[in-house]
Design an enzyme around this catalytic site. Structure first.
Site, short mmCIF file in Angstrom:
data_model
loop_
_atom_site.label_atom_id
_atom_site.label_comp_id
_atom_site.label_asym_id
_atom_site.label_seq_id
_atom_site.Cartn_x
_atom_site.Cartn_y
_atom_site.Cartn_z
N SER A 1 4.99 11.41 16.70
CA SER A 1 4.48 10.99 15.42
C SER A 1 3.73 12.12 14.71
O SER A 1 4.28 13.18 14.49
CB SER A 1 3.58 9.76 15.64
OG SER A 1 3.17 9.21 14.43
N LYS B 1 -6.19 -7.19 -5.65
CA LYS B 1 -7.33 -6.73 -4.85
C LYS B 1 -7.36 -7.40 -3.48
O LYS B 1 -7.86 -6.82 -2.51
CB LYS B 1 -8.64 -7.00 -5.60
CG LYS B 1 -9.85 -6.32 -4.98
CD LYS B 1 -9.66 -4.82 -4.94
CE LYS B 1 -10.86 -4.12 -4.31
NZ LYS B 1 -10.66 -2.67 -4.20
#
Length: 341
Positions: A170, A222
């Site tokens: 990764s 949000k």
């Protein structure tokens, strides 16, 4: 007057003498009780004094340890593993160990500062990134990748080699792909070119418990992917686009670093992880070997000097005492963050 009244009966005490004898016995008993009480009080005071001295010594020791730790913290805030002044040419080694994150040892700040020191040292013939990391933050990995590219362009005569030990996956492979060449052990784990972000959904559990979610926001997105609210398909699709965009950045960096050495195999960028032997066949690495092998056979300077930034002695002591457990729990709870995996 009788003999008992006069106290005369062959020298035996009379009735009038008996109260005095009882009084003397009572006074003797009271005296013994008083002495026992005084002895207990004295012993109690001695025990209390000893206890106070022990606590005093303990707190003095704690104060000394605290002051000693502060001195260590200022004297060795973040040191190097070995002395860099060897008096001769050598191969610089920089460790990339553990998770790659801003608050970890393998942060961009630590790795970049080590890289700059190694490139600045004229006696360092080359730089080896000794990697043992499962990955982590794409931002931190990207910072290190960009700095390696910059330093290589600034110092074209000083090569960078990445050597993967147990795992270089990764974000760790993201960093490795910036090197001139990558080496690993045949059993090393290499690759995992992908991006992951996870979390939990608690809506059904809340319903069974009779808990109502009340979320107040300003801004229609949000409350994006709130774990206590039902998923919205449009939010999931948007988040997937973010992951794919980050994955595309990862792929582009690897392709730039590895170039034509990469095999034309779509599985390379699928997020799969490979052994060292498989990675060699796929062009993810350039050869099999350790840091010592690279220094001896590739660089030509067997002497290794560690430029890695290390934890301060105080931080190591604190971690060994178990204070880091709370930090680990807090980190586990807040692990809904973007990672390269």
């Amino acid at each position: 007057m009788s003999e008992w009244d006069s106290g005369k009966n062959d020298g035996k005490p009379g009735w009038n003498d008996q109260p005095a004898a009882v009084a003397d016995a009572s006074e003797g008993k009271q005296s013994r009780q008083d002495r026992k009480l005084i002895d207990k009080l004295v012993m109690s005071m001695q025990v209390e004094q000893r206890r106070s001295r022990r606590w005093g010594i303990f707190f003095k020791f704690l104060t000394f340890a605290y002051l000693f730790g502060i001195v260590l913290l200022f004297k060795f805030p973040l040191g190097q593993g070995l002395e860099s002044a060897t008096g001769g040419m050598h191969t610089a080694v920089i460790g990339v160990d553990g998770p790659i994150a801003a608050d970890e040892l393998a942060s961009a700040d630590n790795i970049v500062s080590s890289l700059r020191a190694a490139f600045k040292e004229p006696d360092a013939a080359a730089v080896i990134l000794r990697i043992n990391s499962p990955g982590g933050s794409p931002v931190q990995s990207g910072y290190v990748y960009d700095e390696i590219k910059r330093l290589r362009a600034e110092h074209p005569d000083k090569k960078v080699y990445a050597v993967i030990s147990d795992i270089g996956a990764s974000g760790a492979y993201y960093i490795a792909s910036a090197a001139d060449e990558i080496y690993a052990n045949r059993a090393s784990l290499v690759g995992s070119i992908g991006v992951v972000a996870g979390g939990f959904g608690f809506t059904e559990v809340m319903g069974k418990l009779g808990v109502e979610r009340r979320l107040y926001t300003a801004g229609e997105s949000k409350g994006f992917l709130d774990p206590f609210s039902a998923e919205k398909p449009e939010e999931v699709a948007f988040w997937q686009s973010v992951l794919e965009n980050t994955h595309g950045q990862f792929i582009a960096a690897v392709q730039e670093g590895r170039g034509d050495r990469l095999a034309d195999d779509p599985r390379v960028f699928s997020g799969l992880i490979w052994s060292g032997e498989q990675a060699l066949e796929l062009g993810l690495i350039d050869g099999l070997g350790s840091a010592s092998y690279v220094a001896r056979q590739i660089v030509g300077h067997e002497s290794l000097v560690d430029y890695s930034r290390t934890r301060s002695p105080l931080r190591n002591l604190v971690d060994q005492l178990g204070v880091s457990v709370g930090h680990g729990v807090a980190q586990y709870v807040s692990e809904q963050r973007l990672e390269l995996r």
